[in-house]
Write an enzyme that holds these catalytic residues in place. Structure first.
Site, short mmCIF file in Angstrom:
data_model
loop_
_atom_site.label_atom_id
_atom_site.label_comp_id
_atom_site.label_asym_id
_atom_site.label_seq_id
_atom_site.Cartn_x
_atom_site.Cartn_y
_atom_site.Cartn_z
N GLY A 1 5.51 -0.95 2.73
CA GLY A 1 6.21 -1.33 1.77
C GLY A 1 6.49 -2.26 2.37
O GLY A 1 6.80 -3.63 2.63
N GLU B 1 17.62 -4.38 1.13
CA GLU B 1 17.65 -4.12 2.56
C GLU B 1 16.85 -5.07 3.70
O GLU B 1 17.94 -5.94 4.17
CB GLU B 1 17.37 -3.11 3.32
CG GLU B 1 18.04 -1.76 2.21
CD GLU B 1 17.65 -2.12 0.58
OE1 GLU B 1 17.18 -2.42 0.32
OE2 GLU B 1 19.20 -1.22 0.34
N ARG C 1 10.71 -15.45 -2.97
CA ARG C 1 11.39 -14.76 -3.18
C ARG C 1 12.05 -15.99 -3.91
O ARG C 1 13.62 -15.96 -4.56
CB ARG C 1 12.13 -15.67 -1.59
CG ARG C 1 12.54 -13.95 -1.68
CD ARG C 1 12.65 -13.78 0.05
NE ARG C 1 11.77 -12.60 0.60
CZ ARG C 1 11.26 -12.44 1.43
NH1 ARG C 1 11.76 -12.93 2.40
NH2 ARG C 1 10.01 -11.56 1.76
N LEU D 1 28.57 -4.30 -24.50
CA LEU D 1 28.14 -4.11 -26.02
C LEU D 1 27.84 -1.90 -26.20
O LEU D 1 28.32 -1.50 -27.51
CB LEU D 1 26.69 -4.28 -25.79
CG LEU D 1 26.41 -5.84 -26.30
CD1 LEU D 1 26.70 -6.70 -25.33
CD2 LEU D 1 24.86 -5.42 -26.94
N GLU E 1 9.13 -7.95 -3.97
CA GLU E 1 8.98 -8.98 -3.19
C GLU E 1 9.80 -9.23 -1.84
O GLU E 1 10.76 -10.70 -1.37
CB GLU E 1 8.70 -10.34 -3.90
CG GLU E 1 8.20 -10.66 -5.05
CD GLU E 1 7.56 -11.95 -5.09
OE1 GLU E 1 7.56 -13.01 -4.69
OE2 GLU E 1 6.98 -12.32 -6.39
N GLY E 2 10.86 -7.87 -1.39
CA GLY E 2 10.94 -8.30 -0.03
C GLY E 2 12.89 -7.24 -1.03
O GLY E 2 13.19 -8.00 -1.52
N GLU F 1 0.94 -1.11 0.13
CA GLU F 1 0.39 -0.03 0.55
C GLU F 1 0.63 1.08 -0.23
O GLU F 1 2.19 1.10 -0.02
CB GLU F 1 -0.60 -0.30 1.40
CG GLU F 1 -2.07 -1.10 1.40
CD GLU F 1 -2.48 -1.26 2.42
OE1 GLU F 1 -2.76 -0.01 3.42
OE2 GLU F 1 -3.08 -2.13 2.79
N PRO F 2 0.08 2.41 -0.38
CA PRO F 2 0.92 3.56 -0.54
C PRO F 2 1.73 3.37 1.12
O PRO F 2 3.19 4.14 0.84
CB PRO F 2 0.33 4.94 -0.49
CG PRO F 2 -0.72 4.30 -1.02
CD PRO F 2 -1.44 2.90 -0.90
N GLY G 1 28.68 1.32 -27.01
CA GLY G 1 27.17 2.62 -27.43
C GLY G 1 26.01 1.36 -28.48
O GLY G 1 24.70 2.06 -27.80
#
Lengths: 259, 329, 379
Positions: free
Chosen positions: C131, C367, C243, C338, C363-364, C127-128, C340
């Site tokens: 996290g 940290e 995970r 690769l 998904e985690g 949610e906002p 440029g």
């Protein structure tokens, strides 16, 4: 209908193939082996015939080393019912004609209405087993088939020629070799891959087939293997299209002398 | 009985096809090297004039096996008829062209004769005793194999088309014509030819073409192959395709050049918008001269091309067509 | 200790590798450019059994072990990381929790269509204001007769826009904080549920990422997964498995970047030779290959522990941490090799680069993974 499909366990076509340092053969260490692509068309066709109705069984059979069971299981995962592995140290050195002889000894003991093979194996590129097997079984063969249908005990097959297609009708049983374009082989479904793991594969050796070492000794013997001579590096032209094209045409005429 | 080296004839529309003459040329050279007689073996019907004409290009003997059942090519009666003759004449070697027909007939014939077969050979040499050594591509030409059939007889091989020089007409040589009766019951092994459908393009077939123009993923869409077809029509040649173009559904797989497509040996191969994957190279790397057109200077095809043009194929190809048209004028 | 794949694992790998090469890789760049959800591909994968890989056969699944699952995810992700994450979420974050905690009725109703790929699933926790701080979920669910009335906003929901079945994490008792969280099964057509913003992302662009809005949404109480208060346990357990999936996905991205670099360096000529002949490039390739192999082994180890029914929280966290950071490092090196051309969209490595970054976050975050690993060491 009893359908037999002859398959081969071969290196992936993406593999870089090199001769052994002594040139006695090809370096096979670390190569990834898969079901021969042309045999996939044969397996797929057999399964489609089975799925189209009636009571059919698809048996896949291979002459190959220990690992060849993987290709049999791949075919079973696609939908084949039974797998037979013709395995014996004596079989490892045989040639294409020998492979056909070995297959015929095994196939002779089975009920069959239709035998399908890939048109050639992508390792030795011999393209011999299909017709040779048919000869040993005394049945007709159709090579390089791009389309086929079974109609009242006969097979109608489209066989690829140079610049043309021949439509042939053949009594069954017969041997057909599959060409690319015959169908689009399915991806095996995961549950089937897991189920194939548990399928028992019948193993037969030379003694079980009543074959002596002489019976399977190769008649065509490999003397050496080498890399093809590299193509001479050519010339790359860049720049103004009109000039580059003009120069290329001039070179084709005067240097390469192909025009 | 002097040893015999045989060439098996392949006919189409009443004519002996060129690959047969190439095999005859190879047999002639082998025959001369070991002092063996070269025989042309023609199984068919009403083919004597064509057979004689072909035999004049290097054969000492023309075996003419004519029979109702041999009027059109079918594997089973042809294998029996030729095997029966071989059992009688005991040739040292039987060679066929590695054409569709040759590759169908040879293995069946070899199985019937219980002998060994070297497929799709690009070289055929002999020692003084008439033991042949063949060189053939394996793993789609990534490596070459040398093989021989030391004991089994006859030695058998199919020779790749467009590699061996065809036999030369030799007015000094009058082949002996031997008519052979064939023991074939009607409808040997139940196979009938229902029809032969010619390919619709009217262009030369890829494996027999001297010049090929080929397109790959760089063509961007199927309609763009038109510019290749125009270039091909200018030169009177065949149009091929890479696997990418065939898998995308732009071209028929009959046009595919490469490992799971056709192996071609043209004099000139022009590859447009083809990157040059190993599998494609496997199909065309024996071309005498390769021209590549690609906008990517790092494309692997430039490593094998004799002449590489880095540029936009949609500009280069039409320009090439015009330039080539001018040279023809 | 046998690191060799079993025969059926090899067959599985070849099958999905072929599929990925033929069906996914050719359109991956286009899907990324257009942020187009790979619905057709996902349907086909479903038909082949890839959307319910570890689900038992009685619910229409493929009964694979976790190691086989990671092999499949790696191959899919190598061709397209977005397709990979879609498949991973379906398998690990939706099918698996239903399998672990669902009632028989719930399994019968929801698992089969998900396993076959006919239905798409999503996992909605973030949610906002929640996290990494998952316990801070503020979406509320209040029991009203036979329904939970749900209010709140969820963000960053993978496949949120196309999902038929959504695992929704709510708070049924705010006072109890994390112990007051519950998991609900939300169906697409639930009244009060609507889609909010579709995110415009740096990478994984073919995976659609949505905001979900719940305004007095009424979810039947039979759709409670497990018990009230078990939400956090259900969510974290799912994420452990997830995970491993994401780690496999990251290995796929790294492998793709590595292969592109090897091939390019063999063909690109500068200063008269192929750049792969220069030590600086060789060293970079060696590091990329070593780390990718190491990541893969960590993934297999974690998956193997899970298959044996052993605790694998630490190993899953290690795998996810290392694989995601490897994917990022490898992708960065790939772009550098690769040069440029690596910066241009004509070549796939810039997409690998953009895709890899998210594996270090979702998904985690890395940290959080470090905290999990440390916690396990210091127990």
């Amino acid at each position: 209908m009893n359908i037999i499909v002859c398959v081969k366990h071969v290196p992936d076509t993406e593999a870089a193939i090199k001769p052994l340092p002594d040139g006695s053969g090809v370096a096979t260490d670390g190569l990834n082996y898969v079901l021969n692509p042309y045999d996939e068309f044969a397996v797929e066709e057999a399964i489609r015939i089975k799925e189209s109705g009636g009571d059919s069984t698809v048996t896949v059979i291979t002459v190959g080393p220990e690992d060849a069971t993987k290709s049999l299981r791949t075919a079973i995962a696609m939908g084949a019912d039974e797998g037979i592995h013709l395995k014996d140290p004596a079989f490892l050195e045989t040639d294409a004609q020998g492979t056909a002889a070995i297959l015929s000894e095994a196939v002779k003991t089975l009920p069959y209405d239709l035998i399908l093979c890939g048109k050639q194996a992508v390792d030795d590129d011999c393209a011999q087993v299909g017709p040779a097997l048919a000869e040993r079984l005394g049945i007709p063969n159709v090579s390089v088939v791009t389309r086929m249908s079974i109609e009242s005990g006969k097979v109608v097959a489209h066989s690829e020629l140079e610049g043309a297609t021949q439509v042939l009708e053949c009594t069954l049983p017969a041997v057909l070799t599959a060409q690319k374009g015959l169908n689009e082989p399915r991806y095996p479904k995961l549950p089937m891959i897991m189920k194939a793991k548990r399928k028992e594969i019948k193993i037969l050796d030379a003694a079980a087939l009543g074959m002596s070492p002489e019976d399977v000794a190769p008649k065509a013997k490999r003397l050496s293997v080498s890399t093809p001579p590299p193509r001479r590096a050519g010339r790359v032209l860049e720049g103004d299209v009109a000039e580059v094209v003009k120069e290329t045409v001039r070179l084709l005429k005067e240097e390469a002398k192909v025009l | 009985m002097a040893a015999e080296i045989w060439t098996v004839v392949e006919m189409r529309d009443g004519e002996v096809r060129i690959p047969t003459l190439e095999v005859l040329g190879a047999c002639r050279r082998i025959g001369d090297a070991v002092g063996a007689k070269v025989a042309l073996v023609l199984a068919g019907k009403d083919a004597e004039p064509a057979g004689r004409e072909a035999a004049a290009r290097g054969a000492d003997i023309l075996y003419l096996i004519e029979h109702e059942e041999l009027a059109a090519y079918r594997t089973e009666p042809f294998a029996k008829a030729i095997a029966d003759l071989a059992a009688e004449k005991k040739p040292n070697a039987i060679l066929l062209p590695a054409t569709s027909q040759g590759k169908d007939l040879a293995p069946r014939l070899a199985a019937r004769l219980g002998t060994g077969l070297a497929s799709d050979c690009i070289e055929a040499d002999t020692d003084s005793a008439g033991v042949l050594t063949f060189t053939r591509p394996i793993y789609a030409g990534k490596v070459l194999e040398k093989i021989s059939i030391p004991e089994a007889r006859p030695q058998m091989a199919t020779l790749r088309p467009k590699i061996f020089a065809p036999g030369e007409a030799d007015p000094g040589r009058q082949p002996e014509v031997v008519k052979v009766a064939a023991d074939l019951s009607p409808d040997v092994l139940g196979k009938t030819v229902k029809e032969t459908i010619k390919a619709s393009t009217g262009r030369v077939e890829l494996t027999e073409a001297d010049f090929i123009v080929s397109g790959g993923r760089g063509m961007k869409e199927p309609d763009q192959f038109k510019i290749l077809e125009e270039l091909a029509d200018t030169l009177g040649v065949a149009v091929g395709a890479s696997r990418a173009a065939v898998d995308a559904g732009w071209r028929d797989h009959q046009d595919q050049v490469g490992q799971t497509g056709k192996t071609v040996t043209p004099t000139l191969y022009i590859a447009c918008g083809i990157s040059g994957a190993i599998q494609h190279l496997a199909g065309m790397s024996s071309a005498k001269c390769i021209v590549a057109v690609n906008k990517d200077p790092e494309a692997p095809i430039f490593k094998v091309a004799d002449y590489g043009i880095v540029g936009d194929l949609f500009e280069v190809v039409p320009a090439l067509k015009n330039a080539l048209k001018e040279t023809q004028a | 200790m046998d690191f060799k794949l079993s025969e059926e694992q090899e067959i599985l790998r070849e099958t999905i590798r072929d599929f990925a090469k033929n069906e996914i890789a050719p359109v991956a760049a286009e899907m990324d450019a257009e942020a187009k959800f790979p619905r057709d591909i996902v349907m086909k994968l479903g038909e082949l059994g890839f959307m319910g890989m570890m689900v038992p056969g009685e619910y229409g699944g493929s009964e694979l072990d976790c190691v086989a699952y990671t092999i499949a995810l790696e191959e899919i992700s190598k061709a397209c990381a977005s397709t990979g994450v879609t498949v991973s979420v379906q398998n690990s974050l939706v099918c698996q929790p239903l399998l672990d905690h669902g009632s028989e009725d719930q399994k019968q109703k929801y698992l089969a269509p998900l396993a076959s790929g006919k239905h798409l699933g999503a996992f909605s926790l973030t949610e906002p204001e929640a996290g990494s701080d998952v316990a801070n979920v503020q979406t509320t669910a209040v029991l009203d007769g036979d329904h939970y009335v749900v209010n709140g906003t969820k963000i960053f929901v993978t496949t949120g826009g196309d999902a038929d079945t959504i695992l929704l994490f709510v708070s049924t008792d705010r006072a109890k904080k994390s112990k007051g969280m519950s998991a609900l099964i939300l169906e697409k057509d639930t009244p009060g549920f609507s889609l909010g913003k579709k995110e415009d992302k740096m990478g994984m662009r073919a995976s659609n990422t949505y905001e979900l809005v719940l305004e007095n949404a009424r979810i039947p109480k039979e759709n409670l997964l497990g018990q009230e208060g078990e939400g956090i346990k259900i969510g974290l357990k799912a994420l452990d498995g997830g995970r491993v999936g994401i780690a496999a996905q990251a290995v796929g991205i790294a492998q793709a970047a590595l292969e592109a670099s090897v091939e390019y360096s063999k063909q690109r000529k500068q200063f008269g030779k192929a750049i792969c002949e220069f030590q600086s490039i060789q060293w970079m390739l060696a590091d990329m290959a070593t780390e990718t192999d190491a990541a893969r082994l960590l993934v297999w180890h974690a998956a193997d522990l899970k298959d044996r029914g052993l605790r694998y929280t630490k190993e899953a966290a290690m795998a996810k941490l290392f694989a995601s950071e490897t994917a990022m490092r490898t992708a960065i090196k790939a772009v550098q090799i690769l040069g440029g051309y690596g910066y241009m969209k004509d070549y796939p490595v810039e997409r690998n680069f953009r895709d890899a970054k998210l594996t270090e976050i979702y998904e985690g975050t890395s940290e959080i993974q470090r905290l999990v690993i440390a916690a396990s060491l210091l127990r």
